[in-house]
Every structure is written in structure tokens, then in C-alpha cells.
Scaffold this motif. Structure first.
Motif, PDB file in Angstrom:
ATOM      1  N   ASP A 135     -16.790 -12.278 -18.669  1.00 15.87           N
ATOM      2  CA  ASP A 135     -15.473 -11.705 -18.948  1.00 15.87           C
ATOM      3  C   ASP A 135     -14.547 -12.813 -19.427  1.00 15.87           C
ATOM      4  OD1 ASP A 135     -15.963  -9.048 -18.112  1.00 15.87           O
ATOM      5  OD2 ASP A 135     -15.911  -9.737 -16.035  1.00 15.87           O
ATOM      6  N   PHE A 136     -13.643 -12.450 -20.312  1.00 13.58           N
ATOM      7  CA  PHE A 136     -12.623 -13.402 -20.748  1.00 13.58           C
ATOM      8  C   PHE A 136     -11.574 -13.498 -19.632  1.00 13.58           C
ATOM      9  CE2 PHE A 136      -8.566 -14.370 -22.788  1.00 13.58           C
ATOM     10  CZ  PHE A 136      -8.906 -15.498 -23.508  1.00 13.58           C
ATOM     11  N   GLY A 137     -11.228 -14.676 -19.216  1.00 12.98           N
ATOM     12  CA  GLY A 137     -10.199 -14.837 -18.182  1.00 12.98           C
ATOM     13  C   GLY A 137     -10.697 -14.406 -16.818  1.00 12.98           C
ATOM     14  N   LEU A 138      -9.756 -14.011 -15.981  1.00 12.78           N
ATOM     15  CA  LEU A 138     -10.089 -13.668 -14.595  1.00 12.78           C
ATOM     16  C   LEU A 138     -10.884 -12.375 -14.512  1.00 12.78           C
ATOM     17  CD1 LEU A 138      -6.658 -14.728 -13.150  1.00 12.78           C
ATOM     18  CD2 LEU A 138      -8.868 -15.670 -12.436  1.00 12.78           C
ATOM     19  N   PRO A 139     -11.685 -12.187 -13.436  1.00 15.37           N
ATOM     20  CA  PRO A 139     -12.467 -10.950 -13.300  1.00 15.37           C
ATOM     21  C   PRO A 139     -11.548  -9.726 -13.294  1.00 15.37           C
ATOM     22  CG  PRO A 139     -13.092 -12.552 -11.617  1.00 15.37           C
ATOM     23  CD  PRO A 139     -11.898 -13.121 -12.316  1.00 15.37           C
ATOM     24  N   PRO A 140     -11.860  -8.696 -14.089  1.00 10.26           N
ATOM     25  CA  PRO A 140     -10.994  -7.513 -14.134  1.00 10.26           C
ATOM     26  C   PRO A 140     -10.846  -6.845 -12.772  1.00 10.26           C
ATOM     27  CG  PRO A 140     -13.023  -7.172 -15.413  1.00 10.26           C
ATOM     28  CD  PRO A 140     -12.993  -8.606 -14.996  1.00 10.26           C
ATOM     29  N   GLU A 141     -11.845  -7.014 -11.898  1.00 10.59           N
ATOM     30  CA  GLU A 141     -11.807  -6.365 -10.580  1.00 10.59           C
ATOM     31  C   GLU A 141     -10.789  -7.014  -9.638  1.00 10.59           C
ATOM     32  OE1 GLU A 141     -14.453  -7.826 -11.913  1.00 10.59           O
ATOM     33  OE2 GLU A 141     -15.854  -6.207 -12.387  1.00 10.59           O
ATOM     34  N   LEU A 142     -10.395  -8.233  -9.944  1.00 10.01           N
ATOM     35  CA  LEU A 142      -9.591  -9.004  -8.976  1.00 10.01           C
ATOM     36  C   LEU A 142      -8.176  -8.442  -8.834  1.00 10.01           C
ATOM     37  CD1 LEU A 142      -9.333 -11.462  -7.109  1.00 10.01           C
ATOM     38  CD2 LEU A 142      -8.723 -12.826  -9.098  1.00 10.01           C
ATOM     39  N   ILE A 143      -7.732  -8.347  -7.580  1.00 12.53           N
ATOM     40  CA  ILE A 143      -6.377  -7.862  -7.316  1.00 12.53           C
ATOM     41  C   ILE A 143      -5.353  -8.917  -7.711  1.00 12.53           C
ATOM     42  CG2 ILE A 143      -4.787  -7.343  -5.400  1.00 12.53           C
ATOM     43  CD1 ILE A 143      -7.249  -5.809  -4.240  1.00 12.53           C
ATOM     44  N   LYS A 144      -4.396  -8.466  -8.516  1.00 11.60           N
ATOM     45  CA  LYS A 144      -3.372  -9.385  -9.011  1.00 11.60           C
ATOM     46  C   LYS A 144      -2.130  -9.348  -8.104  1.00 11.60           C
ATOM     47  CE  LYS A 144      -0.845 -10.344 -13.249  1.00 11.60           C
ATOM     48  NZ  LYS A 144      -0.323  -9.754 -14.465  1.00 11.60           N
ATOM     49  N   THR A 145      -1.761  -8.135  -7.692  1.00 11.07           N
ATOM     50  CA  THR A 145      -0.577  -7.990  -6.833  1.00 11.07           C
ATOM     51  C   THR A 145      -0.974  -7.191  -5.597  1.00 11.07           C
ATOM     52  OG1 THR A 145       0.644  -7.755  -8.890  1.00 11.07           O
ATOM     53  CG2 THR A 145       1.880  -7.368  -6.863  1.00 11.07           C
ATOM     54  N   LEU A 146      -0.462  -7.626  -4.455  1.00  9.93           N
ATOM     55  CA  LEU A 146      -0.813  -6.953  -3.202  1.00  9.93           C
ATOM     56  C   LEU A 146       0.406  -6.983  -2.279  1.00  9.93           C
ATOM     57  CD1 LEU A 146      -3.996  -6.875  -1.382  1.00  9.93           C
ATOM     58  CD2 LEU A 146      -2.271  -8.079  -0.119  1.00  9.93           C
ATOM     59  N   SER A 147       0.618  -5.856  -1.609  1.00 11.86           N
ATOM     60  CA  SER A 147       1.773  -5.785  -0.713  1.00 11.86           C
ATOM     61  C   SER A 147       1.294  -5.392   0.687  1.00 11.86           C
ATOM     62  CB  SER A 147       2.744  -4.738  -1.273  1.00 11.86           C
ATOM     63  OG  SER A 147       3.593  -4.277  -0.266  1.00 11.86           O
ATOM     64  N   VAL A 148       1.926  -5.955   1.708  1.00 16.50           N
ATOM     65  CA  VAL A 148       1.639  -5.545   3.086  1.00 16.50           C
ATOM     66  C   VAL A 148       2.936  -5.049   3.708  1.00 16.50           C
ATOM     67  CG1 VAL A 148       0.803  -6.262   5.351  1.00 16.50           C
ATOM     68  CG2 VAL A 148      -0.215  -7.249   3.299  1.00 16.50           C
ATOM     69  N   LYS A 149       2.877  -3.810   4.234  1.00 21.40           N
ATOM     70  CA  LYS A 149       4.048  -3.256   4.922  1.00 21.40           C
ATOM     71  C   LYS A 149       3.728  -3.081   6.397  1.00 21.40           C
ATOM     72  CE  LYS A 149       6.174  -0.855   1.096  1.00 21.40           C
ATOM     73  NZ  LYS A 149       6.477   0.388   0.451  1.00 21.40           N
ATOM     74  N   ALA A 150       4.754  -3.110   7.219  1.00 23.69           N
ATOM     75  CA  ALA A 150       4.568  -2.852   8.649  1.00 23.69           C
ATOM     76  C   ALA A 150       5.556  -1.788   9.086  1.00 23.69           C
ATOM     77  CB  ALA A 150       4.803  -4.134   9.440  1.00 23.69           C
ATOM     78  N   LYS A 151       5.131  -1.000  10.073  1.00 24.53           N
ATOM     79  CA  LYS A 151       6.057  -0.002  10.623  1.00 24.53           C
ATOM     80  C   LYS A 151       6.844  -0.693  11.738  1.00 24.53           C
ATOM     81  CE  LYS A 151       5.512   4.871  10.755  1.00 24.53           C
ATOM     82  NZ  LYS A 151       4.647   5.958  11.187  1.00 24.53           N
ATOM     83  N   ILE A 152       8.114  -0.837  11.509  1.00 24.65           N
ATOM     84  CA  ILE A 152       8.967  -1.491  12.501  1.00 24.65           C
ATOM     85  C   ILE A 152      10.108  -0.526  12.823  1.00 24.65           C
ATOM     86  CG2 ILE A 152      10.439  -3.510  12.965  1.00 24.65           C
ATOM     87  CD1 ILE A 152       8.706  -4.963  10.793  1.00 24.65           C
ATOM     88  N   ASN A 153      10.249  -0.194  14.099  1.00 24.42           N
ATOM     89  CA  ASN A 153      11.244   0.792  14.548  1.00 24.42           C
ATOM     90  C   ASN A 153      11.150   2.095  13.744  1.00 24.42           C
ATOM     91  OD1 ASN A 153      12.179  -1.105  16.352  1.00 24.42           O
ATOM     92  ND2 ASN A 153      13.662  -1.942  14.881  1.00 24.42           N
ATOM     93  N   GLY A 154       9.909   2.540  13.503  1.00 21.13           N
ATOM     94  CA  GLY A 154       9.693   3.825  12.842  1.00 21.13           C
ATOM     95  C   GLY A 154       9.830   3.792  11.325  1.00 21.13           C
ATOM     96  N   LYS A 155      10.156   2.631  10.748  1.00 20.68           N
ATOM     97  CA  LYS A 155      10.327   2.572   9.287  1.00 20.68           C
ATOM     98  C   LYS A 155       9.351   1.567   8.670  1.00 20.68           C
ATOM     99  CE  LYS A 155      15.074   3.915   8.690  1.00 20.68           C
ATOM    100  NZ  LYS A 155      16.424   3.449   8.799  1.00 20.68           N
ATOM    101  N   TRP A 156       8.822   1.923   7.476  1.00 15.79           N
ATOM    102  CA  TRP A 156       7.928   1.001   6.765  1.00 15.79           C
ATOM    103  C   TRP A 156       8.761  -0.069   6.062  1.00 15.79           C
ATOM    104  CZ3 TRP A 156       2.982   0.670   7.707  1.00 15.79           C
ATOM    105  CH2 TRP A 156       2.281   1.785   8.158  1.00 15.79           C
ATOM    106  N   LYS A 157       8.353  -1.323   6.303  1.00 14.45           N
ATOM    107  CA  LYS A 157       9.089  -2.434   5.697  1.00 14.45           C
ATOM    108  C   LYS A 157       8.077  -3.421   5.112  1.00 14.45           C
ATOM    109  CE  LYS A 157      12.260  -6.074   6.894  1.00 14.45           C
ATOM    110  NZ  LYS A 157      12.341  -7.135   7.818  1.00 14.45           N
ATOM    111  N   GLU A 158       8.310  -3.879   3.871  1.00 17.26           N
ATOM    112  CA  GLU A 158       7.386  -4.861   3.293  1.00 17.26           C
ATOM    113  C   GLU A 158       7.547  -6.194   4.025  1.00 17.26           C
ATOM    114  OE1 GLU A 158       7.539  -6.777  -0.878  1.00 17.26           O
ATOM    115  OE2 GLU A 158       5.894  -5.325  -0.978  1.00 17.26           O
ATOM    116  N   ILE A 159       6.429  -6.722   4.538  1.00  9.17           N
ATOM    117  CA  ILE A 159       6.518  -7.993   5.276  1.00  9.17           C
ATOM    118  C   ILE A 159       5.915  -9.147   4.472  1.00  9.17           C
ATOM    119  CG2 ILE A 159       6.664  -7.140   7.642  1.00  9.17           C
ATOM    120  CD1 ILE A 159       3.568  -7.448   7.745  1.00  9.17           C
TER     121      ILE A 159
END
Ligand code: FAD
Length: 653
Positions: A584-608
Motif C-alpha cells: 500500500d502507498f503510505g500508511l495501512p488503510p486499515e489503521l485508525i487515524k482518529t480515536l476518541s474515548v468517552k467516560a460516563k461521569i455523573n450520568g453524562k458522557w464526556k470525552e476524556i
């Protein structure tokens, strides 16, 4: 000075530097301020006045001899910046040690650099052609850095990418053009290495607690008195069926490589006078195919001291190389070579074998062929038993390699092969480790050397943490070493990760969609698919996420993901153009470029935590500690694939 600091001093902002894809900062770098090296310039004696370099403005009649001298202190010194050495140095540094890596060439990479153009091969050379089970961990990160910043894959840029990748680790100092030549000892312990840096005319004294010799030839280890072997073992000694009846001094040979380019029109060729004419009719099984690079079989060995004859062999190898090219161009047998021009011939003879240092275990042909299980396995291989014939071009009647046997699956490499049996604080990795000549015919490939490098670098950091020796790690901290390796994305065959600190194993995992695998496999301790079993989760679309739920709230500070880089697809830089076209040209197409992790804090989802412009398989996210019962991992986009695949999720406090 580290390149990063140099740029900083120029006044460039981090934002200016990190625009676009940025591997920098993507690594886990654990800083350990307690072991800060006190590196000083010392020249205290009358003979060596207290100055950096004795530099004089001449014209005053004085004639001082140049005597530049530096004394430095590190936790770990790594000698040799080939693939094994880079992996060792990076692994020791990222696990908290202050590390100095010295390399006697102007670039990193050893045989994989632009000086030699050797591709990083590894364990994927299996009989069943399952495809490419590439090595992961540091060696993959090196290659992915190259894919990200050198997508047209030139060797000269690759040299710089290896440096760029390694130089990013805060605790790692790299010094090029330095050769370690002498060991200072206290009993069975190395206290310092004396080195010579050619470019600065400086003699260095490097004091360290642990020394790792990854230099191939192992001059420092030999100077320290580490026990080693050269040549071929007799068949009886380890019952190795492919070994010669009697032991002898033959090592596999050195080679010089070349490159050619299609000029788009016929190109004539006149060989220089020193070329040795090539007589194809007398050469057994030396294939001339793939004319863009080659030929590994232009090789010369030695049955006595291959180090002593390196320059002699280099000159003869160059003469053979030009002679073979003359045959290609002018014998009339290769019409496909008509437009080809010879554009590069190596000036250094690449080496396959010289000293093999003795550890507490000597790995042999039968261990490999029987896939022997070792409790202390830390590395693996799978390249065939590719033993080159004694003598190389001086022995045209034998095939250039016997290719004795190919493997069905990967074999294990025990930790006991990677530290000296008689020098207390010496580890080694690469082609100079404790294996028989016959085992080396497989273990020498650089993907395999990389697994050893990562293992010894991690072991060195652990030696410092526990104030013990490399053997002490084997005796008392082996499981900890193996767990650290698996966490850092090394692979150990037949061994599942089982880290009690990993809170993800106590959670229930649920995915919003699944196209293959199973979300429960993300905590099963194996972070790659195997020939016989699947260990991934893949989504149906690009909107899926994975939710981890705990019965009780947990305190979290780190989430670690192992993403997909398609381990079946080769990513190494290869001198053969046709091989490169399959990648493949460049990075593997399968590779994740952007990733987010959220947590439920006091009943609300918040990106951590969020990772952008990721280029690696191992994604480590650190955040301010939170108390939660539920987190959600959401891959947002990739370098091309519409679905998302993960191999592991770990959580730590
Ligand atoms: C022509 C050829 C073709 C090959 N084909 C393949 C292939 O296709 N795929 C594959 O994976 N392998 C291949 N190999 C084998 C492989 O290249 C070697 O076994 C491998 O490079 C060993 O890795 P290493 O890190 O131990 O040593 P090296 O790659 O040799 O790196 C060691 C580095 O340490 C430096 N050094 C040496 N002494 C000192 C010192 N005293 N102080 C400081 N620095 C020092 C050296 O200059 C070198 O740069 C080939 C080898 C040759 C010669």
C-alpha cells in the motif's frame, strides 16, 4: 543535542512542527528524573587541560596534540544502531532508563540502512504461506514512521526516519560515528566503554550500569571477555542434522549489494578493469532474476577470522559485483537488462555472521524445528534455515544457500540466549546472540533480531528497577518482563497476556455493531489473529463503538488500544521494485487515524481522551484520573477502510 531541542532553540513552535501527520509524541515516554545522567566533559589532568577540545588559535608557535575527551554516565549503553540496537535502545528508554545508543556509521539501521539496502525480513516466511505475520512493537513503529513520512520509500529518507523515530524518546541519546572499542572492568562487570568518535576526534568514556551489545561483531563484548563462538558446530554436538560432521571455522559470508534503474532507452555497459569476470556455466543455482537490485549470493566468507578479512573481502566483492553486472549486460542472455543502468554499488560489505556470544542457553536447530516451548520465551522467528554455503563466490559448486528447511509456524527464542553467561551486566541482541551456526541461519533476519532487541531493552530497564542483573531477571522477574513486552506490543508465541493491573479484563464489553470477530476477544490476552484462531473485533460500519462496563466504579488514567495495521501486508522497504509495488502507498488503510474515548461521569458522557493523526498500532491515551463505571472507545476514521478493527483494549489506573 537532540534534534527536537535543536529545532526548539530555533524558535519554532510545537504547532508549526506538528502540522499534519505527527508520530511525534505518539510514543509512550516515561520520564524518570531520578536517573538524570550527569554528563560532563572531563579533562582534568595536566596532560589533558580542562578544556573541551584543546582547540588553539594557531599562529603562536604552540603545538598541542588534539586530545578531546568526554566522560558520560548513563543507566544503559547500547552498542550498535542496527535494527536490534534501535529496538533495544528505544525499549530501555521508554521503560524509564537513561540510554545512550552509539553507532559507528553516519546513520542508524545497520544492514537495513541506505549503506546496504537489506530489507527487514522476519517470521512471515512460513511454509503454509498463511501470509505475512509481521513483527509488531518497536520495529513496526519504525516502519510505520517511514510509511507516514517517506511514502515514496527512498532509502536515504528511511535513514532519517529511523533517526527521527528513535530521537523522539526523551531518555534516549543517540551518538553517530562512534565505535566502542574497549571495556573497562570491575571483576566480571563492565563499568565503562571506551569509544572513539571519528567526526569529532573525541575519545569517550561511557559509564553505565547495563551494557547491551547489538553491534553484530561484538567488539565491546569480546573486549570484556564475554565467552563467544565462531564457525560451525559439529553435527554431534547438538545432534543438528544439517551441521557438518566436524566443527570448522566457516561463517556465512559478507555481501555487497547494487541497484539499477531503467533509463527508458538502451544503455551500454563497460566493466571497470578490476571486475572479476563471472562464469555462469560454473555457478550452481545462482539465479539472476529481479535485476533492479541484488544479488545476495555475491558473497564471500571465511573459515578463520571473517572480521580480519573484511576489507580484503570488500574489494573482492566489489570486483565480483561489477563482473556479474558485466555478464548481465553483455552476455546477451538478459534482453530485459537493455535499458538498465547500474546506479549504486555498496561500499561496505554487509555481514551475516561473526561472533556468537554465549548465554545461559545455546539455541540450536532442533529447538527451532521442534518448535520447542520455552518458559522464558521473549522473542520469535520463522525465517527458513537459510544457511549460506561456505565460501560463497569462491565455492560455486555448492548452492549459495542450502535452504535446509522452512517452518510451519513461528518458533520461540528464550531470554537466556540474550545475556552473557560470564559477564554480569551484559545483554546482547541481533545476529551475535547465543545460537548455534545452524540456528543463526534463521534467527539472523532483522525482524527476528528486532524481537530480541525489544526484549533486552525492556529487560535492561527492569534490571535497573529491581537493582538486579540480566540473569536476576530470568531467575526472579521473568513474568514481569514478558508482561511488559506484551503490553508494549511485542508478540510472544504461545503466551497470553495476563496483566493483573489491566482493569479492562474485569469489564463487560459490548459493541454497537460487529462484522467479524467478537468484542470479548479484545481482552483475551492475544492481540493478533493466529493461524488457528481469531482475536479481533471489527465493526460493520464507521460509526461503531465499544463500551466497557464495570460492576463498581473504577479509577482510570490510561486507556491503551491495539489497532489494525494488517499484519498480513508487508511494509518493509525493499530494494526489489516489484516487491514494493505490492505494498500500500503510505500508511495501512486499515489503521485508525482518529480515536476518541468517552467516560460516563455523573450520568453524562464526556470525552476524556482523543488521538488524532495516529500512525501506530499501539495507541496509549493518558488523561486526568477519573472515577467511572463505563467508558466508550470510538474509532472515528482510518486511512481508508470503511470498517474499524481492534485487537486489544487495556485500562489502567
Ligand atoms: C547481503 C545481505 C543480505 C541479507 N538479506 C537479509 C534479508 O533479506 N532480510 C533480513 O532481515 N536480513 C538479511 N540479512 C541478514 C541481516 O542483515 C543481519 O543478520 C542483520 O543485519 C543483523 O542485525 P544486527 O542489528 O544484529 O546487526 P547490523 O545490522 O549489522 O547492525 C549493527 C550495527 O552496529 C554497528 N557497529 C558494529 N560495531 C560497532 C561498535 N563497536 N560500536 C558501535 N557500533 C558498531 C555496525 O556498523 C552496524 O551498523 C542479510 C545480510 C546481508 C549481508
Amino acid at each position: 543535542m537532540k534534534r527536537r531541542n535543536f529545532i526548539h532553540n530555533l524558535g519554532l513552535t510545537a504547532a508549526a512542527l506538528t502540522a499534519g501527520v505527527n508520530p511525534i509524541g505518539a510514543h509512550e515516554v516515561k520520564k524518570d528524573s531520578s536517573t538524570s545522567p550527569s554528563n560532563t566533559l572531563i579533562s582534568d589532568t595536566e596532560d589533558w587541560p580542562k578544556r573541551n577540545d584543546n582547540w588553539l588559535y594557531l599562529g603562536n608557535g604552540q603545538k598541542l596534540k588534539p586530545k578531546r575527551f568526554k566522560e558520560v554516565h548513563y543507566d544503559v549503553m547500547v552498542i550498535g544502531g542496527g535494527i536490534a540496537g534501535i529496538c533495544a535502545a528505544v525499549s530501555a528508554a521508554r521503560n524509564g532508563s537513561q540510554v545512550l545508543l552509539v553507532q559507528d556509521r553516519p546513520m542508524l539501521g545497520g544492514n537495513a540502512s541506505s549503506e546496504m539496502h537489506v530489507p527487514i525480513n522476519g517470521s512471515y516466511h512460513l511454509k503454509n504461506k498463511f501470509g505475512c505475520d509481521r513483527e509488531t512493537g518497536v520495529v513496526e513503529e519504525l516502519q510505520l514512521t517511514n510509511k507516514a513520512y517517506n511514502p515514496y520509500c527512498t532509502w536515504e529518507i528511511w535513514d532519517h526516519m529511523m533517526y527521527t523515530y528513535a530521537d523522539e524518546f526523551e531518555n534516549l541519546t543517540i551518538e553517530l560515528n562512534i565505535q566502542a572499542i574497549e571495556a573497562l572492568m570491575e571483576g566480571n562487570k563492565i563499568t565503562s566503554a571506551i569509544c572513539w568518535q571519528t567526526t569529532t576526534e573525541t575519545k569517550w568514556k561511557v559509564n553505565a550500569k547495563i551494557f547491551i551489545d547489538c553491534s553484530g561483531d561484538g567488539l565491546l563484548a569480546a573486549a570484556a571477555g564475554a565467552e563467544y563462538r565462531t564457525g560451525r558446530e559439529s553435527r554431534d554436538e547438538f545432534n543438528e542434522s544439517f551441521a557438518p560432521e566436524k566443527a570448522d571455522g566457516w561463517c556465512m559470508g559478507d555481501s555487497i549489494q547494487f541497484l539499477s534503474v531503467d533509463m527508458g532507452k538502451p544503455v551500454t555497459y563497460k566493466a571497470p578493469p578490476f571486475a572479476i569476470p563471472y562464469d555462469f556455466s560454473k555457478a550452481y543455482k545462482r539465479k539472476i532474476n529481479g535485476l533492479s537490485c541484488g544479488f545476495w549470493w555475491v558473497e564471500l566468507g571465511s573459515d578463520y577470522d571473517i572480521i580480519a578479512v573484511r576489507e580484503e573481502n570488500r574489494n573482492k566483492l566489489a570486483a565480483y559485483t561489477f563482473g556479474v553486472w558485466d555478464y548481465v549486460k553483455n552476455s546477451g542472455k538478459f534482453p530485459e537488462a537493455e535499458n538498465l543502468a547500474l546506479t549504486w554499488v555498496g561500499s561496505i560489505a554487509g555481514r551475516r555472521e561473526s561472533r556468537r556470544f554465549m548465554g545461559d542457553y545455546l539455541l540450536n536447530q532442533n529447538d527451532l524445528m521442534n518448535y520447542r516451548h520455552f518458559e522464558d520465551a521473549v522473542g520469535f522467528g520463522g525465517w527458513s534455515l537459510d544457511e549460506h554455503c561456505p565460501g560463497g563466490m569462491d565455492n560455486l559448486k555448492d548452492p549459495p544457500s542450502f535452504f535446509h528447511s522452512r517452518f510451519n509456524k513461528q518458533y520461540e527464542i528464550p531470554y537466556r540466549c540474550l545475556y552473557s553467561k560470564n559477564i554480569e551486566n551484559l545483554l546482547f541482541a541481533g545476529r551475535n546472540v547465543s545460537v548455534t551456526h545452524m540456528a543463526l541461519s534463521s534467527t539472523r533476519v532483522m525482524g527476528t533480531c528486532s524481537t530480541m532487541g525489544q526484549a533486552v531493552g525492556t529487560a535492561a530497564a527492569l534490571c535497573l528497577a529491581h537493582q538486579t542483573s540480566p540473569r536476576g531477571i530470568y531467575q526472579k522477574h521473568l513474568m514481569e518482563l514478558q508482561e511488559m513486552l506484551l503490553r508494549d506490543d511485542a508478540y510472544i508465541p504461545n503466551r497470553k497476556a495476563n496483566d493483573p493491573e489491566n482493569l479492562a479484563t474485569q469489564a463487560t464489553l459490548k459493541a454497537s455493531s460487529t462484522s467479524s470477530g467478537d468484542v470479548a476477544l479484545l481482552t483475551d490476552g492475544i492481540s493478533r489473529d493466529l493461524i488457528e484462531s481469531v482475536h479481533h473485533w471489527a465493526s460493520e460500519d464507521s460509526k461503531a463503538s465499544v463500551t466497557l462496563t464495570w460492576k463498581k466504579p473504577v479509577l482510570l488514567q490510561t486507556v491503551e488500544i491495539k489497532a489494525d495495521t494488517n499484519l498480513h501486508q508487508e511494509i518493509e522497504l525493499h530494494p526489489n521494485k516489484l516487491k514494493m509495488e505490492t505494498q500500500d502507498f503510505g500508511l495501512p488503510p486499515e489503521l485508525i487515524k482518529t480515536l476518541s474515548v468517552k467516560a460516563k461521569i455523573n450520568g453524562k458522557w464526556k470525552e476524556i481522551a482523543r488521538k488524532e493523526d495516529n500512525i501506530f498500532r499501539l495507541i496509549k491515551l493518558h488523561f486526568t484520573p477519573i472515577q467511572t463505571q463505563e467508558i466508550r472507545v470510538r474509532p472515528i476514521d482510518t486511512y481508508g477502510s470503511k470498517t474499524h478493527k481492534l485487537f486489544e483494549i487495556r485500562c489502567y489506573r
